[in-house]
Design a protein around this motif. Structure first.
Motif: not given
Length: 332
Positions: A119-125, A230-237
């Motif tokens: 997922g996304n989090v923050y969409t601005a530079a 700019d930032t996103c949600l991340v997880a391992t498989g």
């Protein structure tokens, strides 16, 4: 840029508690309990880049303080990491999930790490450029012949300084000098001591410096970069396979935090300000400036932009397999 392994004991655990106090302590372990999320519950750590210092953290503090995590059966400890690559390493080395700058996730995937964007989090530079209140510099065009502070070569601040200046027709190294000074606070010190003319910073520190010292924003990177993640949600498989429902609940909790920012800005600012120990009016100004840039959704243009930036800086050397790295419909 190196990708050295870093032990988890070197990072900071930050927990938002009643009254907005930040508890700091050494990180000792994941403390995970349960794997299903939702009604089954989940307890553990979540890695977040720049938790206490960057505006993208607002929905996380709000979700925790307002009980949105609890509503989803989640008991989460926020773990602050100093940079995106460090965050991804922490996720890969045992924490399992978190929020990182988007470019480092693609770098990690190219290195063979089992990390996926859900997922996304923050969409601005997020990088801003500020100066002293009495400076004759009022716009980006005024920096010709001046010195602009950035963090380090290859950093976000360096990249956005170069990109935005060139977009304005100003050539770094010819029309303006970029000076590496370190952190955002070091950058402001450099301006205050007349070592440089313009400092790099990022919200909410931009608004805090403006409130405390009368600094004025000369330009924001977002003025020149329209498509960005700019930032996103991340997880391992592996973590996704074992904790799908917990991750979906996490997304729902964060969406509630984002919705509060959208629908009740003053309440959101009150909660966020307490969490980071900022004056309510400063937190309000920071969230007002970023209100339209919180989203769990991404676009192809945003993802393409960060990959292009990574390639331009030599951090990404080949076109990533987007279907392998990005789970576009995870929260659908």
């Amino acid at each position: 840029m190196t990708f050295a392994t870093m032990g988890r004991r070197g990072f900071i655990k930050i927990t938002a508690v009643a009254g907005g106090t930040l508890l700091l302590g050494g990180l000792t372990g994941c403390g995970q309990n349960g794997s299903g999320g939702g009604s089954k519950g989940y307890s553990g750590d979540v890695a977040i880049t720049g938790l206490a210092s960057l505006i993208h953290s607002a929905p996380f503090f709000i979700a925790q303080s307002e009980g949105y995590y609890e509503e989803e059966g989640l008991t989460l400890e926020h773990i602050q990491f100093p940079g995106g690559l460090d965050t991804v390493r922490g996720i890969d080395s045992g924490i399992g999930f978190g929020t990182a700058s988007t470019i480092p996730v693609f770098i990690a995937a190219e290195k063979g790490m089992d990390v996926k964007i859900i997922g996304n989090v923050y969409t601005a530079a997020s990088v801003d450029f500020i100066t002293l209140p009495d400076s004759p510099i009022s716009s980006i065009e005024d920096v010709r012949g001046k010195k602009v502070a950035v963090s380090t070569p290859g950093s976000n601040s360096s990249y956005f300084a170069d990109r935005t200046l060139r977009a304005a027709g100003i050539i770094p190294g010819e029309d303006v000098e970029l000076i590496s000074v370190g952190s955002a606070s070091d950058s402001w010190t450099a301006v205050s001591k007349n070592v440089v003319d313009v400092a790099w910073t990022a919200s909410p520190l931009s608004e805090k410096i403006a409130s405390d010292n009368g600094a004025k924003v000369v330009w924001r990177s977002r003025d020149y970069v329209t498509d960005w993640s700019d930032t996103c949600l991340v997880a391992t498989g592996a973590f996704i396979d074992e904790n799908t429902e917990a991750l979906k609940g996490w997304g729902r909790a964060l969406q509630k935090g984002m919705d509060l920012i959208t629908n009740d800005l003053e309440k959101a600012a009150e909660v966020y300000g307490k969490a980071i120990d900022f004056k309510p009016e400063v937190a309000l100004e920071a969230l007002k400036n970023s209100q339209n840039f919180f989203s769990l959704d991404f676009t192809d243009a945003q993802l393409a932009a960060v990959v292009a930036a990574g390639k331009e800086q030599g951090q990404i050397t080949k076109e990533p397999d987007m279907d392998a790295v990005v789970m576009r419909n995870f929260f659908s």
